[in-house]
Design a protein around this motif. Structure first.
Motif, mmCIF file in Angstrom:
data_model
loop_
_atom_site.group_PDB
_atom_site.id
_atom_site.type_symbol
_atom_site.label_atom_id
_atom_site.label_comp_id
_atom_site.label_asym_id
_atom_site.label_seq_id
_atom_site.Cartn_x
_atom_site.Cartn_y
_atom_site.Cartn_z
ATOM 1 N N PRO A 234 0.800 -1.237 0.000
ATOM 2 C CA PRO A 234 0.000 0.000 0.000
ATOM 3 C C PRO A 234 0.826 1.278 0.000
ATOM 4 O O PRO A 234 0.308 2.350 -0.317
ATOM 5 N N VAL A 235 2.105 1.169 0.351
ATOM 6 C CA VAL A 235 2.946 2.366 0.431
ATOM 7 C C VAL A 235 3.108 3.009 -0.945
ATOM 8 O O VAL A 235 3.319 4.218 -1.057
ATOM 9 N N ALA A 236 2.991 2.203 -1.993
ATOM 10 C CA ALA A 236 3.210 2.717 -3.351
ATOM 11 C C ALA A 236 2.112 3.674 -3.803
ATOM 12 O O ALA A 236 2.269 4.357 -4.822
ATOM 13 N N ILE A 237 1.012 3.749 -3.061
ATOM 14 C CA ILE A 237 -0.135 4.558 -3.488
ATOM 15 C C ILE A 237 0.226 6.043 -3.574
ATOM 16 O O ILE A 237 0.008 6.696 -4.594
ATOM 17 N N ALA A 238 0.786 6.595 -2.494
ATOM 18 C CA ALA A 238 1.075 8.030 -2.446
ATOM 19 C C ALA A 238 2.099 8.460 -3.500
ATOM 20 O O ALA A 238 1.855 9.417 -4.243
ATOM 21 N N PRO A 239 3.248 7.773 -3.617
ATOM 22 C CA PRO A 239 4.204 8.204 -4.642
ATOM 23 C C PRO A 239 3.693 8.020 -6.070
ATOM 24 O O PRO A 239 4.157 8.714 -6.972
ATOM 25 N N ALA A 240 2.748 7.109 -6.279
ATOM 26 C CA ALA A 240 2.162 6.954 -7.624
ATOM 27 C C ALA A 240 1.408 8.212 -8.018
ATOM 28 O O ALA A 240 1.512 8.691 -9.158
ATOM 29 N N ILE A 241 0.646 8.761 -7.078
ATOM 30 C CA ILE A 241 -0.063 10.008 -7.351
ATOM 31 C C ILE A 241 0.925 11.161 -7.494
ATOM 32 O O ILE A 241 0.781 12.041 -8.350
ATOM 33 N N GLU A 242 1.956 11.165 -6.660
ATOM 34 C CA GLU A 242 2.990 12.194 -6.751
ATOM 35 C C GLU A 242 3.658 12.151 -8.123
ATOM 36 O O GLU A 242 4.018 13.197 -8.688
ATOM 37 N N HIS A 243 3.802 10.953 -8.654
ATOM 38 C CA HIS A 243 4.403 10.773 -9.982
ATOM 39 C C HIS A 243 3.596 11.513 -11.044
ATOM 40 O O HIS A 243 4.172 12.149 -11.939
ATOM 41 N N VAL A 244 2.267 11.446 -10.938
ATOM 42 C CA VAL A 244 1.410 12.132 -11.906
ATOM 43 C C VAL A 244 1.689 13.635 -11.877
ATOM 44 O O VAL A 244 1.820 14.288 -12.923
ATOM 45 N N GLY A 245 1.804 14.187 -10.666
ATOM 46 C CA GLY A 245 2.106 15.609 -10.545
ATOM 47 C C GLY A 245 3.449 15.965 -11.147
ATOM 48 O O GLY A 245 3.594 17.016 -11.799
ATOM 49 N N ASP A 246 4.449 15.094 -10.963
ATOM 50 C CA ASP A 246 5.773 15.350 -11.526
ATOM 51 C C ASP A 246 5.741 15.340 -13.054
ATOM 52 O O ASP A 246 6.420 16.138 -13.707
ATOM 53 N N VAL A 247 4.975 14.421 -13.618
ATOM 54 C CA VAL A 247 4.864 14.340 -15.076
ATOM 55 C C VAL A 247 4.186 15.598 -15.627
ATOM 56 O O VAL A 247 4.601 16.160 -16.649
ATOM 57 N N LEU A 248 3.141 16.063 -14.941
ATOM 58 C CA LEU A 248 2.475 17.301 -15.351
ATOM 59 C C LEU A 248 3.424 18.488 -15.234
ATOM 60 O O LEU A 248 3.430 19.392 -16.083
ATOM 61 N N ALA A 249 4.247 18.489 -14.173
ATOM 62 C CA ALA A 249 5.167 19.607 -13.952
ATOM 63 C C ALA A 249 6.226 19.692 -15.048
ATOM 64 O O ALA A 249 6.472 20.773 -15.601
ATOM 65 N N ILE A 250 6.862 18.569 -15.373
ATOM 66 C CA ILE A 250 7.891 18.605 -16.409
ATOM 67 C C ILE A 250 7.269 18.911 -17.768
ATOM 68 O O ILE A 250 7.884 19.555 -18.621
ATOM 69 N N GLY A 251 6.007 18.499 -17.961
ATOM 70 C CA GLY A 251 5.314 18.830 -19.201
ATOM 71 C C GLY A 251 5.073 20.321 -19.339
ATOM 72 O O GLY A 251 5.207 20.891 -20.427
ATOM 73 N N SER A 252 4.724 20.972 -18.228
ATOM 74 C CA SER A 252 4.500 22.415 -18.261
ATOM 75 C C SER A 252 5.803 23.165 -18.501
ATOM 76 O O SER A 252 5.807 24.246 -19.103
ATOM 77 N N VAL A 253 6.932 22.597 -18.061
ATOM 78 C CA VAL A 253 8.237 23.239 -18.255
ATOM 79 C C VAL A 253 8.675 23.147 -19.712
ATOM 80 O O VAL A 253 9.162 24.129 -20.292
ATOM 81 N N THR A 254 8.507 21.976 -20.311
ATOM 82 C CA THR A 254 8.979 21.768 -21.683
ATOM 83 C C THR A 254 7.941 22.133 -22.741
ATOM 84 O O THR A 254 8.266 22.209 -23.923
ATOM 85 N N GLY A 255 6.686 22.332 -22.314
ATOM 86 C CA GLY A 255 5.627 22.662 -23.260
ATOM 87 C C GLY A 255 5.101 21.464 -24.015
ATOM 88 O O GLY A 255 4.551 21.605 -25.116
ATOM 89 N N LYS A 256 5.242 20.273 -23.448
ATOM 90 C CA LYS A 256 4.772 19.049 -24.108
ATOM 91 C C LYS A 256 3.767 18.321 -23.220
ATOM 92 O O LYS A 256 3.801 18.446 -21.991
ATOM 93 N N ASP A 257 2.898 17.565 -23.857
ATOM 94 C CA ASP A 257 1.862 16.822 -23.137
ATOM 95 C C ASP A 257 2.315 15.375 -22.979
ATOM 96 O O ASP A 257 2.003 14.524 -23.811
ATOM 97 N N TYR A 258 3.033 15.100 -21.899
ATOM 98 C CA TYR A 258 3.542 13.743 -21.676
ATOM 99 C C TYR A 258 2.452 12.795 -21.197
ATOM 100 O O TYR A 258 2.636 11.570 -21.240
ATOM 101 N N VAL A 259 1.320 13.326 -20.744
ATOM 102 C CA VAL A 259 0.197 12.475 -20.358
ATOM 103 C C VAL A 259 -0.337 11.733 -21.579
ATOM 104 O O VAL A 259 -0.795 10.583 -21.489
ATOM 105 N N GLN A 260 -0.256 12.383 -22.735
ATOM 106 C CA GLN A 260 -0.733 11.778 -23.976
ATOM 107 C C GLN A 260 0.385 11.061 -24.729
ATOM 108 O O GLN A 260 0.177 9.988 -25.290
ATOM 109 N N LYS A 261 1.576 11.660 -24.763
ATOM 110 C CA LYS A 261 2.702 11.059 -25.473
ATOM 111 C C LYS A 261 3.985 11.309 -24.697
ATOM 112 O O LYS A 261 4.333 12.467 -24.479
ATOM 113 N N PRO A 262 4.643 10.281 -24.216
ATOM 114 C CA PRO A 262 4.458 8.851 -24.462
ATOM 115 C C PRO A 262 3.265 8.225 -23.750
ATOM 116 O O PRO A 262 2.957 7.067 -23.964
ATOM 117 N N GLY A 263 2.617 8.965 -22.852
ATOM 118 C CA GLY A 263 1.464 8.438 -22.128
ATOM 119 C C GLY A 263 1.773 8.200 -20.663
ATOM 120 O O GLY A 263 2.873 7.763 -20.313
#
Length: 432
Positions: A234-263
């Motif tokens: 169950p410990v993996a739950i919190a960092p998994a959600i944190e991972h989503v935020g990190d992906v959104l953050a780096i996407g906003s920095v580079t101007g790319k939608d990593y949620v869609q590509k690579p997914g």
């Protein structure tokens, strides 16, 4: 613009930028193994390996660096004390597989699935428990004791003279420093605290003198103990959600939608495989590093090859035995002082999740979930027998998810509408 940045970071500049990224991540990277009793050289090796695995899984399209996760500190400490390092590594291997399962579900049902299963009312208090539950460990170490206060390692006066300047340096650098220096507050705090400790004769260099220059890190093979695995999953739950935020953050920095590509499914898969691979060698779980994302924003180093070189440098450093031995000479009070700010910051992140998620704590349903989760976690609630039991973040994760699924919503249609809006906001933020 991105093409210009890619041209700027080419050739020898890629090597230099890669070394800089490792420098930014270094303080946090080695702090986790030093706190949990793992080998920092192994952590360097598995950080490099994990980053390369992530790059392979995501087709080397995202400029991120993976290294030691703070979310697993308390569970690792407890698991090592209860079942030993080998069993802890086996449990962490299985925790990495949780990411793999989540990535498959995201691939099948879309990225909004994670938010529906783990909304802010669940993840916020879990992350707060991670930080606040570790508060006694940080204070004990700052006072010169072991994390559980079972022994006094350094005199109180000496410990305070080292831990408080380390804490003060860390918070001043994080608050007032400019440019690249603002991204290395932990490293600055360690440097000041270590210098003071060395001046006061608190550093023992005998292990450094006795070690060779080049040798294999202290790899640990995993063992698979069911009780340890069930505790860690169950410990993996919190960092998994944190991972989503990190992906959104780096996407906003580079101007790319990593949620869609690579997914998002690929990024979760890469993080999970990196965590499982780290455990096969005795290293801590991996996560994407926000400090490195900040460095990418500052330097415009959007080329993912920069992270390839950072990973290579981390792996090479892992085999310099004297360097690993030197890291382990950092006195306990130095780490304790920095951990006071660090663990408090983790709790603050959890609070921020509740605020940004617009969680209404005047609603009894939300109040019940947050209240029970936090008291279970901070109070040390344990459920089970002497052979197997759940406690800490593991218990909190299960309780929070169960309460969220079982307790009725006051107005189901409004909740679903708000949930859809938040998911759409997340996707829009990634795109813009």
């Amino acid at each position: 613009m991105q093409t210009q940045n890619a041209n700027l970071y080419s050739g020898w500049r890629l090597l230099l930028a890669g070394g800089q990224m490792l420098f930014v991540a270094f303080g946090s990277l080695v702090l986790v193994p030093l706190i949990t009793g793992l080998d920092p050289s192994v952590a360097l090796f598995t950080a490099g390996l994990g980053t390369l695995i992530f790059q392979f899984t995501t087709k080397r399209s995202i400029p991120v660096f993976l290294a030691s996760s703070f979310a697993f500190i308390a569970p690792i400490i407890f698991a090592v004390e209860t079942w030993g390092k080998a069993a802890t590594m086996g449990a962490l291997f299985c925790a990495g597989l949780v990411y793999v399962v989540l990535s498959a579900l995201v691939a099948l049902r879309g990225p909004g699935f994670l938010h529906r299963l783990l909304p802010p009312v669940v993840t916020g208090p879990i992350i707060m428990v991670i930080g606040l539950g570790l508060a006694p460990v940080a204070v004990n170490m700052a006072l010169g004791k072991t994390g559980d206060a079972s022994a006094q390692l350094f005199p109180y006066a000496d410990a305070i003279m080292v831990s408080m300047p380390a804490l003060l340096t860390t918070l001043l650098v994080a608050t007032f420093a400019k440019g690249i220096f603002r991204l290395v507050p932990i490293l600055a705090g360690v440097a000041v605290g270590y210098a003071l400790a060395a001046f006061n004769g608190m550093v023992d260099y005998s292990a450094v003198s006795a070690s060779s220059w080049i040798s294999l890190p202290g790899f640990v093979m995993p063992e698979f103990v069911p009780a340890a695995i069930l505790f860690m999953l169950p410990v993996a739950i919190a960092p998994a959600i944190e991972h989503v935020g990190d992906v959104l953050a780096i996407g906003s920095v580079t101007g790319k939608d990593y949620v869609q590509k690579p997914g998002l499914h690929r990024t979760l898969l890469g993080d999970g495989l990196a965590t499982s691979a780290a455990s096969l060698f005795g290293g801590p779980p991996n996560t994407t590093y926000s400090e490195v994302t900040g460095a990418v924003m500052l330097t415009k180093a959007f080329n993912p090859v920069v992270m390839t070189w950072a990973a290579v440098f981390a792996i090479l450093l892992a085999f310099i035995a004297k360097f690993g031995a030197l890291l382990q000479t950092i006195p306990t009070p130095v780490m304790g002082g920095i951990m006071i700010l660090l663990f408090g910051s983790i709790a603050g992140v959890g609070m921020n999740i509740l605020i940004k998620g617009r969680v209404d704590l005047s609603a009894q349903r939300n109040l019940v979930i947050v209240a029970v989760t936090m008291v279970f976690g901070i109070g040390g609630m344990s459920i089970g027998s002497s052979d197997w039991h759940l406690q800490g973040v593991s218990l909190c994760g299960i309780v929070a998810i169960a309460l969220n699924l079982l307790l009725p919503h006051p107005d189901e249609s409004n909740d679903l509408h708000e949930e859809q809006e938040i998911v759409e906001d997340m996707v829009d933020h990634a795109r813009h």
